[in-house]
Design a protein around this motif. Sequence first.
Motif, mmCIF file in Angstrom:
data_model
loop_
_atom_site.group_PDB
_atom_site.id
_atom_site.type_symbol
_atom_site.label_atom_id
_atom_site.label_comp_id
_atom_site.label_asym_id
_atom_site.label_seq_id
_atom_site.Cartn_x
_atom_site.Cartn_y
_atom_site.Cartn_z
ATOM 1 N N THR A 2 -31.964 8.627 20.516
ATOM 2 C CA THR A 2 -33.595 8.249 21.040
ATOM 3 C C THR A 2 -33.752 6.683 20.883
ATOM 4 O O THR A 2 -33.149 5.936 19.914
ATOM 5 N N VAL A 3 -34.311 6.242 21.961
ATOM 6 C CA VAL A 3 -34.990 4.989 22.273
ATOM 7 C C VAL A 3 -36.514 4.914 21.981
ATOM 8 O O VAL A 3 -37.260 5.743 22.924
ATOM 9 N N SER A 4 -36.948 4.130 20.927
ATOM 10 C CA SER A 4 -38.495 4.363 20.840
ATOM 11 C C SER A 4 -38.813 2.955 20.492
ATOM 12 O O SER A 4 -38.248 2.048 20.325
ATOM 13 N N LEU B 99 -42.188 -5.726 24.178
ATOM 14 C CA LEU B 99 -41.275 -4.529 24.119
ATOM 15 C C LEU B 99 -40.518 -4.563 23.040
ATOM 16 O O LEU B 99 -39.652 -5.327 22.657
ATOM 17 N N SER B 100 -40.714 -3.412 22.121
ATOM 18 C CA SER B 100 -40.068 -3.253 20.849
ATOM 19 C C SER B 100 -39.118 -2.391 21.108
ATOM 20 O O SER B 100 -39.377 -1.163 21.736
ATOM 21 N N VAL B 101 -37.797 -2.192 20.850
ATOM 22 C CA VAL B 101 -36.873 -1.151 20.806
ATOM 23 C C VAL B 101 -36.261 -0.934 19.746
ATOM 24 O O VAL B 101 -35.733 -1.692 18.898
ATOM 25 N N ASN B 102 -36.272 0.319 19.308
ATOM 26 C CA ASN B 102 -35.549 0.940 18.127
ATOM 27 C C ASN B 102 -34.754 2.238 18.545
ATOM 28 O O ASN B 102 -35.104 2.916 19.516
ATOM 29 N N PHE B 103 -33.560 2.146 17.889
ATOM 30 C CA PHE B 103 -32.493 3.066 18.405
ATOM 31 C C PHE B 103 -32.122 4.119 17.181
ATOM 32 O O PHE B 103 -31.896 3.524 16.084
ATOM 33 N N THR B 104 -32.143 5.320 17.646
ATOM 34 C CA THR B 104 -31.577 6.229 16.621
ATOM 35 C C THR B 104 -30.351 6.951 17.285
ATOM 36 O O THR B 104 -30.731 7.522 18.419
ATOM 37 N N GLY B 105 -29.203 6.869 17.037
ATOM 38 C CA GLY B 105 -27.977 7.268 17.619
ATOM 39 C C GLY B 105 -26.776 7.012 16.790
ATOM 40 O O GLY B 105 -26.613 6.568 15.712
ATOM 41 N N PRO C 132 -24.843 2.127 15.736
ATOM 42 C CA PRO C 132 -25.989 1.414 15.290
ATOM 43 C C PRO C 132 -26.372 0.054 16.140
ATOM 44 O O PRO C 132 -25.553 -0.690 16.563
ATOM 45 N N TYR C 133 -27.788 -0.059 16.402
ATOM 46 C CA TYR C 133 -28.408 -1.213 16.962
ATOM 47 C C TYR C 133 -29.656 -1.717 15.990
ATOM 48 O O TYR C 133 -30.370 -0.948 15.666
ATOM 49 N N ALA C 134 -29.638 -3.033 15.869
ATOM 50 C CA ALA C 134 -30.563 -3.513 15.213
ATOM 51 C C ALA C 134 -31.918 -3.538 16.147
ATOM 52 O O ALA C 134 -32.108 -3.521 17.303
ATOM 53 N N PRO C 135 -33.008 -3.128 15.276
ATOM 54 C CA PRO C 135 -34.332 -3.134 16.166
ATOM 55 C C PRO C 135 -34.305 -4.669 16.876
ATOM 56 O O PRO C 135 -34.090 -5.675 15.988
ATOM 57 N N ARG C 136 -35.068 -4.628 17.801
ATOM 58 C CA ARG C 136 -35.562 -5.831 18.490
ATOM 59 C C ARG C 136 -36.697 -5.931 19.152
ATOM 60 O O ARG C 136 -37.478 -4.554 19.665
ATOM 61 N N VAL C 137 -37.140 -6.964 19.535
ATOM 62 C CA VAL C 137 -38.370 -7.194 20.485
ATOM 63 C C VAL C 137 -38.148 -8.075 21.662
ATOM 64 O O VAL C 137 -37.402 -9.091 21.301
ATOM 65 N N GLN C 138 -38.673 -7.725 22.685
ATOM 66 C CA GLN C 138 -38.194 -8.760 23.958
ATOM 67 C C GLN C 138 -39.651 -8.990 24.545
ATOM 68 O O GLN C 138 -40.622 -8.136 24.591
#
Length: 147
Positions: free
Chosen positions: A106-108, A127-133, A136-142
């Motif tokens: 999930t990308v949310s 755009l904030s990007v949170n990843f569940t999978g 692991p990826y750190a949350p980010r804002v672009q």
Amino acid sequence: SPVQEWAIQEPISDTVDGAAINTTAPCFLEIDLHTVKREELDFVAEYSLKVTRKDFLHAIVVWFDVSFEACSPPVLLSTSPGKAATHWKQTVMYLDEVMVVDRGDTVSGLIAGRKSKNNPRDLDVKLSVNFTGKVPYAPRVQYFRLR
């Protein structure tokens, strides 16, 4: 590189092949053109995308559909990937880090848009990007500027 960081803030308008989309495509904003007020055009909306296959995720792609319900029969103008191309194309917002994704991940996050204070024809997007999978990826804002 510094040039890449600057360039990535400029989304591109391009025709995206429908087969390149590897997530679900839910609507994150609906606007009624008959009743919308100017102040409602600045928005913050949640989004949640389910990954549909193992692949790389390079960008978030956005587009719009317009429904003409007063017509008989009703008409839908879609600018989505996989539909007949229009001059509006799609907007591609490249992520600063390519993600390895798998089916069911999930990308949310949140997407916010407002008219630019510097140029009323531009749209500033956060755009904030949170990843569940699995990876692991750190949350980010672009931040992006659509011209």
